[in-house]
Design a protein around this motif. Structure first.
Motif, PDB file in Angstrom:
ATOM      1  N   GLN A 130       1.321  -0.846  -0.322  1.00 14.14           N
ATOM      2  CA  GLN A 130       0.321   0.053  -0.036  1.00 14.14           C
ATOM      3  C   GLN A 130       0.899   1.498  -0.418  1.00 14.14           C
ATOM      4  N   GLN A 131       2.528   1.271   0.374  1.00 10.59           N
ATOM      5  CA  GLN A 131       2.768   2.372   0.802  1.00 10.59           C
ATOM      6  C   GLN A 131       3.066   2.834  -1.084  1.00 10.59           C
ATOM      7  N   LEU A 132       3.625   1.287  -1.468  1.00  9.18           N
ATOM      8  CA  LEU A 132       4.362   1.881  -2.631  1.00  9.18           C
ATOM      9  C   LEU A 132       3.597   1.602  -3.892  1.00  9.18           C
ATOM     10  N   LEU A 133       2.065   2.069  -3.147  1.00  9.82           N
ATOM     11  CA  LEU A 133       1.136   2.555  -4.102  1.00  9.82           C
ATOM     12  C   LEU A 133       0.875   3.867  -3.977  1.00  9.82           C
ATOM     13  N   GLY A 134       1.001   3.987  -3.325  1.00 10.23           N
ATOM     14  CA  GLY A 134       1.343   5.408  -2.934  1.00 10.23           C
ATOM     15  C   GLY A 134       2.312   6.090  -3.748  1.00 10.23           C
ATOM     16  N   GLN A 135       3.202   5.428  -3.694  1.00 12.11           N
ATOM     17  CA  GLN A 135       4.389   6.673  -4.380  1.00 12.11           C
ATOM     18  C   GLN A 135       4.078   6.090  -6.190  1.00 12.11           C
ATOM     19  N   ASP A 136       3.366   5.023  -6.453  1.00  7.85           N
ATOM     20  CA  ASP A 136       3.358   4.470  -7.661  1.00  7.85           C
ATOM     21  C   ASP A 136       4.293   4.070  -8.171  1.00  7.85           C
ATOM     22  N   SER A 137       4.528   2.336  -7.208  1.00  7.15           N
ATOM     23  CA  SER A 137       5.471   2.305  -7.429  1.00  7.15           C
ATOM     24  C   SER A 137       5.285   0.669  -7.727  1.00  7.15           C
ATOM     25  N   ILE A 138       4.115   0.833  -7.044  1.00  8.77           N
ATOM     26  CA  ILE A 138       3.624  -0.845  -7.973  1.00  8.77           C
ATOM     27  C   ILE A 138       2.319  -0.913  -8.180  1.00  8.77           C
ATOM     28  N   ALA A 139       1.412  -1.941  -8.772  1.00  9.95           N
ATOM     29  CA  ALA A 139       0.634  -1.880  -9.762  1.00  9.95           C
ATOM     30  C   ALA A 139      -0.592  -2.298  -8.958  1.00  9.95           C
ATOM     31  N   ARG A 140      -1.182  -1.906  -8.746  1.00 13.59           N
ATOM     32  CA  ARG A 140      -2.876  -1.894  -7.815  1.00 13.59           C
ATOM     33  C   ARG A 140      -3.537  -3.332  -7.814  1.00 13.59           C
ATOM     34  N   GLN A 141      -2.586  -4.268  -9.559  1.00  9.21           N
ATOM     35  CA  GLN A 141      -3.291  -5.489  -8.936  1.00  9.21           C
ATOM     36  C   GLN A 141      -2.753  -6.336  -7.482  1.00  9.21           C
ATOM     37  N   GLU A 142      -1.298  -5.975  -8.103  1.00 12.99           N
ATOM     38  CA  GLU A 142      -0.821  -6.185  -7.095  1.00 12.99           C
ATOM     39  C   GLU A 142      -1.126  -6.377  -5.330  1.00 12.99           C
ATOM     40  N   VAL A 143      -1.468  -4.832  -4.569  1.00 15.26           N
ATOM     41  CA  VAL A 143      -2.055  -4.455  -3.898  1.00 15.26           C
ATOM     42  C   VAL A 143      -2.524  -5.314  -3.888  1.00 15.26           C
ATOM     43  N   ASP A 144      -4.071  -5.662  -4.567  1.00 14.14           N
ATOM     44  CA  ASP A 144      -5.650  -6.151  -4.080  1.00 14.14           C
ATOM     45  C   ASP A 144      -4.743  -8.116  -3.562  1.00 14.14           C
ATOM     46  N   THR A 145      -4.209  -8.450  -5.106  1.00 12.68           N
ATOM     47  CA  THR A 145      -4.130  -9.666  -4.608  1.00 12.68           C
ATOM     48  C   THR A 145      -3.346  -9.996  -3.512  1.00 12.68           C
ATOM     49  N   GLN A 146      -2.959  -9.165  -3.045  1.00 12.47           N
ATOM     50  CA  GLN A 146      -2.196  -9.187  -1.116  1.00 12.47           C
ATOM     51  C   GLN A 146      -2.918  -8.647  -0.449  1.00 12.47           C
ATOM     52  N   ALA A 147      -4.132  -8.361  -0.629  1.00 15.63           N
ATOM     53  CA  ALA A 147      -5.300  -7.798   0.365  1.00 15.63           C
ATOM     54  C   ALA A 147      -5.934  -9.212   0.781  1.00 15.63           C
ATOM     55  N   ALA A 148      -6.067  -9.557  -1.188  1.00 14.41           N
ATOM     56  CA  ALA A 148      -6.811 -11.112  -0.989  1.00 14.41           C
ATOM     57  C   ALA A 148      -6.268 -11.937  -0.098  1.00 14.41           C
ATOM     58  N   THR A 149      -4.818 -12.077  -0.423  1.00 17.87           N
ATOM     59  CA  THR A 149      -4.385 -13.550   0.604  1.00 17.87           C
ATOM     60  C   THR A 149      -4.232 -12.511   1.831  1.00 17.87           C
ATOM     61  N   VAL A 150      -4.474 -11.204   2.726  1.00 26.71           N
ATOM     62  CA  VAL A 150      -4.301 -11.297   4.279  1.00 26.71           C
ATOM     63  C   VAL A 150      -6.167 -12.363   4.448  1.00 26.71           C
ATOM     64  N   ARG A 151      -7.303 -11.836   3.220  1.00 31.81           N
ATOM     65  CA  ARG A 151      -7.886 -12.262   3.735  1.00 31.81           C
ATOM     66  C   ARG A 151      -8.302 -14.218   3.681  1.00 31.81           C
ATOM     67  N   GLN A 152      -7.846 -13.998   3.219  1.00 31.17           N
ATOM     68  CA  GLN A 152      -7.617 -15.901   2.660  1.00 31.17           C
ATOM     69  C   GLN A 152      -7.187 -16.878   4.314  1.00 31.17           C
ATOM     70  N   LEU A 153      -5.644 -15.722   5.023  1.00 30.41           N
ATOM     71  CA  LEU A 153      -5.289 -16.445   6.015  1.00 30.41           C
ATOM     72  C   LEU A 153      -5.707 -15.837   6.920  1.00 30.41           C
ATOM     73  N   GLU A 154      -7.031 -14.728   7.282  1.00 33.49           N
ATOM     74  CA  GLU A 154      -7.564 -14.610   8.604  1.00 33.49           C
ATOM     75  C   GLU A 154      -8.915 -15.294   8.593  1.00 33.49           C
ATOM     76  N   GLY A 155      -9.109 -16.449   7.466  1.00 28.71           N
ATOM     77  CA  GLY A 155     -10.228 -17.359   7.220  1.00 28.71           C
ATOM     78  C   GLY A 155      -9.604 -18.526   7.916  1.00 28.71           C
ATOM     79  N   ALA A 156      -8.516 -18.857   7.366  1.00 27.71           N
ATOM     80  CA  ALA A 156      -7.803 -20.074   8.523  1.00 27.71           C
ATOM     81  C   ALA A 156      -6.788 -19.760   9.495  1.00 27.71           C
ATOM     82  N   VAL A 157      -7.728 -18.637   9.820  1.00 33.45           N
ATOM     83  CA  VAL A 157      -6.851 -18.781  11.744  1.00 33.45           C
ATOM     84  C   VAL A 157      -7.913 -18.793  12.245  1.00 33.45           C
ATOM     85  N   ALA A 158      -9.068 -18.413  11.731  1.00 30.39           N
ATOM     86  CA  ALA A 158     -10.685 -18.669  12.282  1.00 30.39           C
ATOM     87  C   ALA A 158     -10.809 -20.032  12.204  1.00 30.39           C
TER      88      ALA A 158
END
Length: 429
Positions: free
Chosen positions: A151-179
């Motif tokens: 998200q910091q890199l996206l604010g500096q326009d140094s990374i594609a938004r698709q990679e940020v969205d993919t990482q956010a989905a990974t976080v939600r997936q791991l939150e389900g695994a923890v539950a």
């Protein structure tokens, strides 16, 4: 022709023979005696001569005066003692029994240990679940750090938004695994708790069904123990449909709480033994079913007893006596005094002149020895209890133990009695 001396005189023509004359004389005397006897009997049994010289025969009877008393109105029925709760304790997990912590017939409390199943397999499963949870929580923490950096890199326009969205989905997936891992840990903890089989209710434990070393399966039909709650305890009985309205009216005077403990004005109930000679326990009316059985014409009902002394035992047959009300100062007579004819119930009232009057009455409730007279009789009135089967209205009676009256009244002594007395009127020696 002249009769010879010593010879019987010949009967004159047309005159009866001597033998026929004697026969007629005897028949006449017998007829006179028979008429005299009939006349004496008529006089004897109908009161005959004026002046009261003869009396009608008296029937010996037992007489009791009607009394007043407080009479309970009760309903009796056959009942069955039923526990307020019965629990067959079945294991929730499978395993080998390592300990039986109860004694047969022991009184246990809710939460007491009954049976211990080998806990080691469940402890291992819990450790594995906790390890999986820790692994999932670590992966989630790493994914969240990566998401913040993206998200910091996206604010500096140094990374594609698709990679940020993919990482956010990974976080939600791991939150389900923890539950899920946390749920697995809770499930393993629950299995470990189930390895210690505890009493679900207060009550008395029955005979043992398992021993140490037995393998028990989850949901085993026989269970590891049967617990019956006996304090308090209920008695189930049936109320005839004709008495339902009375019970409902009287039971409506009070309202029990959820546990049936508000018994200040509840209908009292007594449980008796089979012979109805001994009261086992005292309780209170609890509840009535909501419909009449078409097979028996009765309504099911329950009474509750504290049963602190354990006098009532589950499935015991007892006689139930439900008191609906108490009739105060009711007129009562012995049950044997009440009689029936085509017109209804009646009693024989004894008058002052030792005659009886057939008196119709309205009978009320009764018990084994007495009956309430609702109408037709006042307290203190003497009625016939025994010997009334041969009486009619107006008959003369004599009380049991009473000396029978003399045939002739005083001052009118018969000539035979006078002849039997010695001169001077004293008694004969």
């Amino acid at each position: 022709m002249t009769d010879l001396p010593g010879a019987e005189p010949r009967p004159r023509p047309g005159a009866p023979a001597p033998r026929s004359r004697r026969r007629q004389l005897v028949l006449g005397m017998v007829l006179v005696l028979a008429l005299a006897l009939v006349g004496w009997l008529v006089v004897r049994f109908t009161g005959g001569e004026a002046g009261g010289r003869f009396q009608r025969p008296s029937s010996t009877v037992t007489v009791v005066a009607a009394a007043t008393a407080d009479v309970p109105v009760e309903l009796e029925a056959l009942g069955t003692v039923t526990p307020t709760a019965t629990a067959t304790v079945r294991p929730q997990v499978s395993g080998v029994v390592t300990r039986v912590a109860y004694e047969e017939g022991q009184t246990v409390r809710q939460g007491d240990l009954l049976v211990q199943i080998d806990p080691r397999p469940f402890e291992i499963a819990l450790a594995q679940a906790r390890g999986s949870l820790q692994q999932s929580e670590s992966q989630l923490a790493d994914a969240r750090v990566s998401l913040e950096r993206f998200q910091q890199l996206l604010g500096q326009d140094s990374i594609a938004r698709q990679e940020v969205d993919t990482q956010a989905a990974t976080v939600r997936q791991l939150e389900g695994a923890v539950a899920s891992a946390r749920a697995a840990v809770r499930d393993a903890e629950l299995d470990l708790d189930f390895a210690s089989v505890e009493a679900p209710i207060d009550g008395v434990v029955g005979l043992r069904t398992v021993d140490v070393g037995n393998y028990v399966a989850a949901g085993d039909a026989t269970g590891v123990a049967v617990i019956t709650r006996t304090t308090p305890i209920d008695v189930a009985f049936a109320i005839p449909q004709d008495r339902v309205a009375d019970v409902r009216a009287r039971a409506g005077l009070t309202a029990l709480d959820e546990e049936g403990n508000d018994a200040d004005r509840a209908l009292p109930v007594i449980a008796l033994d089979r012979t109805r000679s001994q009261a086992l326990a005292s309780g209170r009316f609890l509840a009535m079913d909501n419909q009449i059985s078409t097979d028996t014409g009765t309504v099911g009902a329950k009474a509750r007893f504290d049963n602190a002394d354990g006098a009532l035992f589950p499935n015991q047959f007892v006689n139930v006596r439900l008191r609906l009300q108490t009739l105060e100062d009711a007129v009562t007579v012995p049950l044997t005094a009440l009689r029936q004819n085509d017109d209804g119930a009646f009693v024989y009232v004894v008058n002052a002149d030792s005659t009886v009057t057939l008196t119709p009455v309205v009978a009320g409730v009764s018990d084994d020895s007495r009956v309430v007279v609702a109408e037709g009789l006042a307290a203190g009135t003497e009625v016939v209890t025994e010997g009334g089967d041969r009486l009619v209205d107006g008959a003369m009676v004599m009380r049991a133990g009473q000396v029978p009256p003399m045939a002739a009244p005083a001052g009118d002594e018969s000539p035979q009695r006078r002849r039997g007395r010695p001169p001077g009127g004293g008694p004969r020696g």
